[in-house]
Each structure stands twice: as structure tokens, then as C-alpha cells.
Design an enzyme around this catalytic site. Sequence first.
Site, PDB file in Angstrom:
ATOM      1  N   TYR A  53       0.819  -1.209   0.000  1.00  0.00           N
ATOM      2  CA  TYR A  53       0.000   0.000   0.000  1.00  0.00           C
ATOM      3  C   TYR A  53       0.847   1.250   0.000  1.00  0.00           C
ATOM      4  O   TYR A  53       1.947   1.264   0.550  1.00  0.00           O
ATOM      5  CB  TYR A  53      -0.910   0.028   1.233  1.00  0.00           C
ATOM      6  N   SER A 238     -13.294  -4.872   0.802  1.00  0.00           N
ATOM      7  CA  SER A 238     -14.109  -4.206  -0.215  1.00  0.00           C
ATOM      8  C   SER A 238     -15.593  -4.522  -0.066  1.00  0.00           C
ATOM      9  O   SER A 238     -16.268  -4.879  -1.046  1.00  0.00           O
ATOM     10  CB  SER A 238     -13.631  -4.566  -1.631  1.00  0.00           C
ATOM     11  N   LEU A 240     -17.891  -2.553   0.112  1.00  0.00           N
ATOM     12  CA  LEU A 240     -18.640  -1.597  -0.706  1.00  0.00           C
ATOM     13  C   LEU A 240     -18.301  -1.732  -2.197  1.00  0.00           C
ATOM     14  O   LEU A 240     -18.624  -0.852  -2.987  1.00  0.00           O
ATOM     15  CB  LEU A 240     -18.366  -0.162  -0.244  1.00  0.00           C
ATOM     16  N   GLY A 243     -16.381   1.035  -3.553  1.00  0.00           N
ATOM     17  CA  GLY A 243     -17.175   2.262  -3.560  1.00  0.00           C
ATOM     18  C   GLY A 243     -18.414   2.194  -4.416  1.00  0.00           C
ATOM     19  O   GLY A 243     -19.273   3.086  -4.347  1.00  0.00           O
ATOM     20  N   LEU A 245     -21.080   0.343  -4.263  1.00  0.00           N
ATOM     21  CA  LEU A 245     -22.335   0.193  -3.538  1.00  0.00           C
ATOM     22  C   LEU A 245     -22.779   1.471  -2.822  1.00  0.00           C
ATOM     23  O   LEU A 245     -23.880   1.512  -2.282  1.00  0.00           O
ATOM     24  CB  LEU A 245     -22.227  -0.969  -2.542  1.00  0.00           C
ATOM     25  N   THR A 246     -21.958   2.504  -2.831  1.00  0.00           N
ATOM     26  CA  THR A 246     -22.415   3.794  -2.315  1.00  0.00           C
ATOM     27  C   THR A 246     -23.357   4.466  -3.299  1.00  0.00           C
ATOM     28  O   THR A 246     -24.082   5.407  -2.938  1.00  0.00           O
ATOM     29  CB  THR A 246     -21.245   4.748  -2.052  1.00  0.00           C
ATOM     30  N   GLY A 247     -23.319   4.032  -4.537  1.00  0.00           N
ATOM     31  CA  GLY A 247     -24.128   4.639  -5.584  1.00  0.00           C
ATOM     32  C   GLY A 247     -23.463   5.802  -6.281  1.00  0.00           C
ATOM     33  O   GLY A 247     -24.003   6.339  -7.253  1.00  0.00           O
ATOM     34  N   LYS A 248     -22.259   6.172  -5.830  1.00  0.00           N
ATOM     35  CA  LYS A 248     -21.645   7.393  -6.383  1.00  0.00           C
ATOM     36  C   LYS A 248     -21.134   7.228  -7.813  1.00  0.00           C
ATOM     37  O   LYS A 248     -20.844   8.228  -8.483  1.00  0.00           O
ATOM     38  CB  LYS A 248     -20.515   7.878  -5.484  1.00  0.00           C
TER      39      LYS A 248
END
Length: 350
Positions: A53, A238, A240, A243, A245-248
Site C-alpha cells: 500500500y 471491499s 462496498l 465504492g 455500492l455507495t451509488g456514487k
Amino acid sequence: MQFSRLGSSQIDVSRICLGSMTWGLQNNQHDADEQINYALSQGVNFIDTAEMYAVPPSPETYGKTETIIGNWLARHKEKREKVVIATKIAGPGLSWVRNGGPITPDAIYKAIDDSLERLNTDYIDLYQLHWPNRQSPHFAQHKPNGHNFVDVDTQAEIASMEAIIEALTKSIKAGKIRHWGLSDDTTWGINTYLRLAEQHNLVKPVSIQNEFSLLHAKDWPYLIENCWHEDIAYLPWSPLAAGMLTGKYLNGARPEGSRWTLVQRQGLFRDTEQAGLATAEYVTLAKKLNITPAQLALAWCDQVKGVTSTIIGATNMSQLKENIAAFNMPLSEEALNDVADIFSRYPAPF
């Protein structure tokens, strides 16, 4: 905060694990300090990182996240015993990490020493193999014939795994790591390591972290059942779906500074038509429940039987607070049934 036992270890970890892969690229030291301090104030005691990372990985960001955590630990030495630190050794394929070579005993010894130095600590609570030396069915390689396991030299692979577990056992005896675990591996990987540990009186793994979410639940029930009966902690990463599944990211949206605006090593393989349709329905359900889409996805993940601790991540404090709050929002039976209805129509959207 609720806690679960980390597999066969004697360590209790919070049901929330603070992920850190944005630290060193999307987030700086100040951001990370703020996230760690807030998470600990909410009862989180589990932080996950990796030598690879920040993400997306690059030679420029290699090791930066561990260094950021190490800087925090250097200023909060009194909290070291209260925090469970997990990190990982990179598998083969990254040219800037040990010339892209496989995980070997020598690689393990060097990687552990380097991680200890960056983390400013004398020991690592959980040391994980980030991915196996053989190809594994992750990052959208799980569909039939998506990866080739039939041409693997099974006996050579087992010999490599035996050498790995011997090195990890030696490192545990030396006090450098307390426990070890897997990541991005399979039931065969888990059970082969367990068999080798028993045959050779070596230390067995206590955990595995794999991608797991409403959009990617391939480990249920087979691998997770295996974990439960073998006392292996299951740690979803993960939850989400990077990301989604946040809908963004619906309808092709790319918010400035978001992860999907960065170059992805594996491409945007989660961005499929079916995943978008499923996400849109989960967003609508979340609105009906008066919670955010992220909270719906995280609360669901926390309620999946066999899950030990869910790895969350955030690039700002509002996201972190929203995500942590989700674990105090258990979904009702009616809500879970609504989720199951959507899931049944989109069981494997990517």
C-alpha cells in the site's frame, strides 16, 4: 462495539477493521491520524495494512501506508498493546517488490523486518500472505475457466507452501509476528496449509481476507463454512465493492478525487451493466430504510453468518463516521428479505 475472536488465536478484534490502503496517496499523515484516532474512540481495535500500500500500487507509494501507521505508533506508544495491527507480504507480480518474485522464506524474513521498521513496532499481530504464489480466482477471475489451476504443479506448490509455513512458524517463535493468515486464497489453500501445519507441527493460519460484498459473494457458503468449522476468521475486504455500492458511480459518474478516477491495475472490472442495475436497486432500498447505501451494504455484511470483522475504508471523516455508524444499524428481518430479493436477481453481477 462488538468483538469477535480472531480464529483460533486468543485475540479479540472489533467487528470493524480499519482499512488503510488510501493512506499515502488519497490521504496524508494528518488524514490517517484523524481516522485512527476517531476509530479508536469508537472502540475499533483492528487496523489492516500491507507492504504494497498505498493503492493503486506503484513504486512511489510502496510502503507509505505502513510508514504512516508507524509514525502514528511512534507518537502513541502507550496504545500499541491495545491495537491489533495486521499487514501483508506481497505475492509475485510487482516488479518493484523483490523483483516481482514469489513468496519464499527469504522474502518473508526480509519483508517482516522491513514492515517492522516502517511500522515502528517490535511485533506484528497478524501477518498475511497478500495473495498466493499460484494464480487465484479473485479480481474477476472466478468465472468458469477464468483462471487455470489444472496446469499447476501440485506437488511443487505444496512444497512451496510448506516452506512458507515453516518460515512463518520460525518468525512467530522469534517473536516478530504473533499469528499469520491468508488473503485472496481458496478453500484448497486454507485446507492445504491446515494439513501441512498438522503434519509438520507448524503454526496454522488464523484468518483469511477475501473480497466480499452484496455484489461479490462467491465465498458464501462454501469457503465461509470451511472457515467456521476450521476456526479461521473470515475478514471481508471491499464490502462496498470499491465504492460502487455507495451509488456514487451510477450512470458513469466519476466524482473528483474518487478511487475510480485513478488508474486501476486490474481495470474497472466491477463496472458492469448488471452491477449497476443491482446497485441502483440497493440505493432505492436504502432510501426506503432511511439509511445510506453504504450503511445498507455494511450492515448486511456484518450480519452474514461466519463474518468475523469487516474491513472498511474511507478517504474523509464523514465517510468514516457514516461507515462506522452502520454497525449500530442491524437490518430487520423484513429489510434482509428485501436485500435477499435483490440479491437473488443479481447474484454475481461482476
